[in-house]
Design a protein around this motif. Structure first.
Motif, PDB file in Angstrom:
ATOM      1  N   ILE A 103       0.835  -1.205   0.000  1.00 32.85           N
ATOM      2  CA  ILE A 103       0.000   0.000   0.000  1.00 32.85           C
ATOM      3  C   ILE A 103       0.872   1.258   0.000  1.00 32.85           C
ATOM      4  CG2 ILE A 103      -1.604   1.381   1.393  1.00 32.85           C
ATOM      5  CD1 ILE A 103      -2.917  -1.229   2.281  1.00 32.85           C
ATOM      6  N   LEU A 104       1.888   1.282   0.875  1.00 29.33           N
ATOM      7  CA  LEU A 104       2.775   2.449   0.952  1.00 29.33           C
ATOM      8  C   LEU A 104       3.506   2.672  -0.370  1.00 29.33           C
ATOM      9  CD1 LEU A 104       4.331   1.980   4.532  1.00 29.33           C
ATOM     10  CD2 LEU A 104       2.646   3.693   3.823  1.00 29.33           C
ATOM     11  N   ASN A 105       3.897   1.577  -1.023  1.00 31.79           N
ATOM     12  CA  ASN A 105       4.620   1.696  -2.288  1.00 31.79           C
ATOM     13  C   ASN A 105       3.709   2.006  -3.462  1.00 31.79           C
ATOM     14  OD1 ASN A 105       7.720   1.024  -2.361  1.00 31.79           O
ATOM     15  ND2 ASN A 105       6.842  -0.206  -0.720  1.00 31.79           N
ATOM     16  N   SER A 106       2.392   2.013  -3.218  1.00 36.25           N
ATOM     17  CA  SER A 106       1.440   2.409  -4.259  1.00 36.25           C
ATOM     18  C   SER A 106       1.200   3.913  -4.247  1.00 36.25           C
ATOM     19  CB  SER A 106       0.105   1.678  -4.054  1.00 36.25           C
ATOM     20  OG  SER A 106       0.291   0.272  -4.127  1.00 36.25           O
ATOM     21  N   LEU A 107       1.749   4.600  -3.228  1.00 33.43           N
ATOM     22  CA  LEU A 107       1.589   6.049  -3.113  1.00 33.43           C
ATOM     23  C   LEU A 107       2.549   6.773  -4.058  1.00 33.43           C
ATOM     24  CD1 LEU A 107       1.412   6.299   0.799  1.00 33.43           C
ATOM     25  CD2 LEU A 107      -0.515   6.337  -0.802  1.00 33.43           C
ATOM     26  N   PRO A 108       2.295   8.042  -4.363  1.00 32.34           N
ATOM     27  CA  PRO A 108       3.213   8.815  -5.214  1.00 32.34           C
ATOM     28  C   PRO A 108       4.628   8.864  -4.642  1.00 32.34           C
ATOM     29  CG  PRO A 108       1.138   9.971  -4.967  1.00 32.34           C
ATOM     30  CD  PRO A 108       1.084   8.805  -4.014  1.00 32.34           C
ATOM     31  N   ILE A 109       5.594   9.079  -5.499  1.00 31.13           N
ATOM     32  CA  ILE A 109       7.007   9.049  -5.114  1.00 31.13           C
ATOM     33  C   ILE A 109       7.342  10.081  -4.044  1.00 31.13           C
ATOM     34  CG2 ILE A 109       7.780  10.627  -6.924  1.00 31.13           C
ATOM     35  CD1 ILE A 109       9.641   7.490  -5.678  1.00 31.13           C
TER      36      ILE A 109
END
Length: 449
Positions: free
Chosen positions: A111-117
């Motif tokens: 989930i966290l890695n699906s957020l914007p950079i």
């Protein structure tokens, strides 16, 4: 541990310097496998790229599996100690509960890695601050609180020959002790995989690789020394009958506070600090995994490649993120059937990954010795020498980490690292011969600079 860390750290820095020089010349998300393709020339490039890429991505998946599984185990130990410890009727979670923890952690990381950079950048900076501050706090706090402290002679000269593993030779014990250091000092190729999302990548990519290793060597050694001065009875720390159920570092923290204050609450809080650090490590590992899977599939090397190299509106390779989390979870499922099988799987995390590190360096000092065009960061005339030292070090540790870690050798004590790494090599080469050589042409050139 005390001597193995700086020795492994020094040679890891050598490997990192060679990688940083190549990264400066080729700053792309593909990282290692792209470097191998470019450094091997037209004829060998596709095969070199294929071999490096699969060792790299499988090694990364194994790293994520091992990091997040170790966090799940630590959470289980924190629960055990918080409910009274093993000797006080504490709750000891089953292996099925631990694997559920592991799956939950991976889910959060995905989930966290699906957020914007921009969000990942913030968490990355927070992780760096947490690790450095946390390590300094623990390395000072634990030895200070402990009522029994080890002497300098114990810390710098003692070998634990009373280990129950049938290994009494001090040189052999020292060699095996290198594994912990070398396993920890991995993952710095993440800087290369993030270069397409980094400003001034041909300088900041190499800086990321070198600073990650350098800071880890210095701060990590301080942490090891601090912890070792709080250790007096090694066999007890490793015993399954202690409060932490044989989880050595947890027992160190717990006993340090219990011996002084009558309870181990402070030690449990300290374990919480460590668990947050491991959580951030796993998060960054998924980031690196997903970028590698994105780049590798962009070049058509993975099954269903068109699916894994898609990006969302924030330019995040979201499918690759969830793929990486899923495969890492599947790798950890082997722990339900056999601890030996899981350890063999995780062994790819160190040896497999370092083979992927060494391959482009080997090509740089052989096939591309005269044709390599250095970037802004380069080692000048020492590039070839540093490269050969790096390759030889990887060859040495590949042999050392295949040695037995327990005697007598049985099916349950055999070190299956050669089997796991050899199996990966056979699968990779076989798939190349049977199929990939007919269609995989190496990295696809999107833009001519």
């Amino acid at each position: 541990m005390v001597y193995g860390w700086p020795i492994a750290g020094f040679f890891t820095l050598i490997v990192g310097l060679s990688m940083a020089e190549i990264c400066s010349s080729f700053p792309t998300s593909g990282g290692l496998y792209y470097w191998s393709a470019k450094l091997s020339g037209y004829y060998w490039g596709p095969f070199a790229s294929w071999l490096t890429g699969w060792f790299n991505i499988v090694g990364q998946w194994a790293v994520t599996a091992s990091v997040d599984y170790s966090l799940a185990q630590l959470i289980q130990v924190i629960i055990l100690l918080s409910t009274g410890g093993k000797n006080g009727g504490g709750y000891e979670a089953s292996k099925y509960i631990v694997i559920c923890f592991h799956g939950g952690i991976l889910f959060i990381h995905a989930i966290l890695n699906s957020l914007p950079i921009t969000f990942l950048s913030f968490f990355g900076q927070l992780a760096a601050a947490w690790n450095i501050v946390g390590v300094f706090v623990l390395m000072i706090l634990i030895p200070t609180v402990a009522t029994e402290k080890a002497s300098a002679k114990f810390v710098f000269t003692n070998f634990n020959t009373d280990n129950g593993d049938g290994i009494n030779n001090k040189v052999y014990i020292f060699v095996l002790g290198l594994l912990m250091s070398q396993y920890t000092l991995t993952g710095y190729d993440a800087s290369a995989h993030m270069t397409e999302e980094t400003k001034n990548a041909d300088m900041n990519g190499p800086k990321g690789i070198i600073s990650a290793i350098g800071i880890s060597i210095v701060v990590g050694w301080g942490y090891i020394l601090g912890m070792t001065f709080a250790v007096t009875n090694i066999p007890y720390l490793l015993s399954g009958d202690n409060d932490a159920g044989g989880y050595a570092i947890a027992e160190v923290f717990y006993q340090a506070f219990k011996s002084r204050y009558g309870n181990g609450v402070g030690g449990i809080i300290c374990l919480g600090v460590v668990s947050v650090a491991i959580f951030f490590c796993g998060m960054s590992s998924v980031t690196s995994n997903s970028r590698m899977a994105y780049a590798f599939s962009r070049d058509g090397a993975m099954p269903f490649s068109s699916l894994w190299h898609k990006v969302n509106k924030h330019e995040v390779p979201i499918n690759a993120v969830w793929l990486s989390a899923f495969i890492s979870f599947c790798m950890a499922l082997t722990s339900l059937g056999s601890t030996v099988a899981f350890q063999a799987m995780v062994s790819i995390a160190t040896i497999g990954l370092y083979i992927a590190y060494a391959l482009p360096i080997l090509f740089r000092v052989t096939l591309a010795r005269k044709t390599f065009v250095p970037g802004p960061f380069n080692l000048g005339r020492y590039g070839i020498l540093v490269g050969w030292v790096a390759v030889l070090w990887v060859a040495v540790i590949s042999v050392l980490f295949s040695l037995p870690v327990e005697y007598p050798i049985t099916k349950d004590t055999l070190n299956y690292t050669p089997v796991a790494v050899g199996g990966l090599l056979i699968l990779t080469v076989s798939s190349w011969i049977i199929s990939a050589r007919h269609w995989f042409k190496g990295p696809i050139t999107n833009v001519e600079i």
